[in-house]
Design a protein around this motif. Structure first.
Motif, PDB file in Angstrom:
ATOM      1  N   ALA A 154      -4.995   2.375   7.150  1.00  0.00           N
ATOM      2  CA  ALA A 154      -6.410   2.110   7.693  1.00  0.00           C
ATOM      3  C   ALA A 154      -6.858   3.267   8.953  1.00  0.00           C
ATOM      4  O   ALA A 154      -6.061   3.026   9.627  1.00  0.00           O
ATOM      5  CB  ALA A 154      -6.450   0.665   7.464  1.00  0.00           C
ATOM      6  N   GLN A 203     -10.266   3.154  -3.231  1.00  0.00           N
ATOM      7  CA  GLN A 203      -9.671   3.592  -1.449  1.00  0.00           C
ATOM      8  C   GLN A 203     -10.483   4.578  -1.167  1.00  0.00           C
ATOM      9  O   GLN A 203     -11.185   5.208  -0.132  1.00  0.00           O
ATOM     10  CB  GLN A 203      -8.523   3.789  -1.162  1.00  0.00           C
ATOM     11  N   ASN A 204     -10.195   5.979  -2.145  1.00  0.00           N
ATOM     12  CA  ASN A 204     -10.918   7.287  -1.932  1.00  0.00           C
ATOM     13  C   ASN A 204     -12.614   6.870  -1.298  1.00  0.00           C
ATOM     14  O   ASN A 204     -13.251   7.548  -0.352  1.00  0.00           O
ATOM     15  CB  ASN A 204     -10.917   8.427  -2.702  1.00  0.00           C
ATOM     16  N   LYS A 258       1.117  -1.571  -0.086  1.00  0.00           N
ATOM     17  CA  LYS A 258      -0.271   0.143   0.100  1.00  0.00           C
ATOM     18  C   LYS A 258       0.798   1.846   0.230  1.00  0.00           C
ATOM     19  O   LYS A 258       0.369   2.164  -1.183  1.00  0.00           O
ATOM     20  CB  LYS A 258      -0.806  -0.006   1.473  1.00  0.00           C
ATOM     21  N   LYS A 277      -6.437   4.530  -6.131  1.00  0.00           N
ATOM     22  CA  LYS A 277      -5.990   5.626  -5.149  1.00  0.00           C
ATOM     23  C   LYS A 277      -8.021   6.085  -4.999  1.00  0.00           C
ATOM     24  O   LYS A 277      -8.056   6.712  -4.281  1.00  0.00           O
ATOM     25  CB  LYS A 277      -5.041   6.555  -4.680  1.00  0.00           C
ATOM     26  N   GLY A 283      -4.012  -4.197  -0.546  1.00  0.00           N
ATOM     27  CA  GLY A 283      -5.364  -3.931  -0.025  1.00  0.00           C
ATOM     28  C   GLY A 283      -5.052  -3.880   1.414  1.00  0.00           C
ATOM     29  O   GLY A 283      -4.861  -2.874   1.821  1.00  0.00           O
ATOM     30  N   ARG A 284      -6.153  -4.997   1.833  1.00  0.00           N
ATOM     31  CA  ARG A 284      -6.507  -4.745   3.759  1.00  0.00           C
ATOM     32  C   ARG A 284      -5.375  -5.505   3.188  1.00  0.00           C
ATOM     33  O   ARG A 284      -4.880  -5.835   5.251  1.00  0.00           O
ATOM     34  CB  ARG A 284      -7.884  -4.954   3.993  1.00  0.00           C
ATOM     35  N   HIS A 339     -14.473   4.175  -0.993  1.00  0.00           N
ATOM     36  CA  HIS A 339     -14.877   3.328   0.008  1.00  0.00           C
ATOM     37  C   HIS A 339     -14.016   4.163   1.696  1.00  0.00           C
ATOM     38  O   HIS A 339     -15.331   4.079   2.587  1.00  0.00           O
ATOM     39  CB  HIS A 339     -13.577   2.091   0.226  1.00  0.00           C
ATOM     40  N   MET A 340     -13.571   4.741   1.131  1.00  0.00           N
ATOM     41  CA  MET A 340     -13.349   5.775   3.201  1.00  0.00           C
ATOM     42  C   MET A 340     -14.177   6.472   2.971  1.00  0.00           C
ATOM     43  O   MET A 340     -15.021   6.661   4.092  1.00  0.00           O
ATOM     44  CB  MET A 340     -11.677   6.007   2.848  1.00  0.00           C
ATOM     45  N   ASP A 389     -10.958   1.801   5.213  1.00  0.00           N
ATOM     46  CA  ASP A 389      -9.570   1.044   4.053  1.00  0.00           C
ATOM     47  C   ASP A 389     -10.451   0.097   3.055  1.00  0.00           C
ATOM     48  O   ASP A 389     -11.587   0.716   3.108  1.00  0.00           O
ATOM     49  CB  ASP A 389      -8.878   0.170   4.448  1.00  0.00           C
ATOM     50  N   ILE A 390      -9.564   0.955   2.029  1.00  0.00           N
ATOM     51  CA  ILE A 390     -10.561  -0.545   0.931  1.00  0.00           C
ATOM     52  C   ILE A 390     -11.167  -1.136   0.552  1.00  0.00           C
ATOM     53  O   ILE A 390     -10.208  -2.557   2.059  1.00  0.00           O
ATOM     54  CB  ILE A 390      -9.399  -0.323  -0.345  1.00  0.00           C
ATOM     55  N   GLY A 443      -1.219   4.226  -1.432  1.00  0.00           N
ATOM     56  CA  GLY A 443      -2.663   4.493  -0.173  1.00  0.00           C
ATOM     57  C   GLY A 443      -2.658   5.114   1.487  1.00  0.00           C
ATOM     58  O   GLY A 443      -1.602   4.617   1.289  1.00  0.00           O
TER      59      GLY A 443
END
Length: 185
Positions: free
Chosen positions: A35, A72-73, A27, A69, A99-100, A75-76, A83-84, A32
């Motif tokens: 989390a 992830q943006n 990440k 990115k 990802g996680r 999702h968050m 996190d993603i 990224g």
């Protein structure tokens, strides 16, 4: 001496991602965010669930970094997740992206999250098609998951549409994974 210690530390950190065979772009490498919080995920899981992001496709590392990115943006910032959602993502460049990661529960398949890892291909595979390097990366990642004890050797592979009302992982991925070992119809 300090530079030798720093080099050794860098090698050890990177080896965590290559020890099992497939290189995972961390990440930090793709830019990224960390989390907000994590929930642990057990070992010897029974399921791997395959997804697509249903968004932009990428063919280069720089393009994939930007797409990651963006996912992830979304999702968050839009969904409010910490996190993603996926454990790992695979780009059109054939790279596996963190990802996680290992041992962190994803947010990819509702009730299935505690029992599975989620692997998503970047793009919309109702239109985009999988390249051989992407298929190889996914299969190597699944093998690594078994070798490191994240997945049980008898795990079941599902497409997201088998566990939720969705078109995911897209027609092209769906047609591909039905021929993979561990897939269950």
């Amino acid at each position: 001496m300090v530079s030798k210690v720093a080099l050794l530390l860098a090698v050890l950190v990177c080896s965590q991602y290559m020890a099992q065979g497939v290189y995972v772009v961390s990440k930090a490498e793709w830019g990224g965010r960390g989390a907000k919080w994590t929930v642990g995920l057990g070992n010897y899981l029974s399921y791997a669930i395959i997804h697509h992001t249903a968004g932009s496709y990428c063919e280069t590392r720089a393009q994939c970094n930007a797409v990651l990115k963006s996912v992830q943006n979304y999702h968050m910032d839009s969904l409010g997740w910490p996190d993603i959602g996926y454990n790992f993502l695979i780009g059109g460049d054939g790279n596996v992206y963190e990802g996680r990661g290992w041992n962190n529960m994803g947010a990819h398949a509702a009730e299935w999250n505690p029992y599975s890892i989620g692997i998503s291909f970047l793009g919309n595979y109702n239109w985009n098609t999988l390249e051989p390097n992407m298929i190889s990366a996914a299969q190597q990642l699944l093998n690594d998951a078994v070798n490191r004890g994240q997945l049980s050797s008898g795990y079941i592979l599902y497409g997201h549409r088998q566990v939720s009302a969705t078109e995911c992982p897209g027609t092209h991925i769906w047609n591909e994974i039905r021929g993979w070992s561990h897939w269950s119809g």
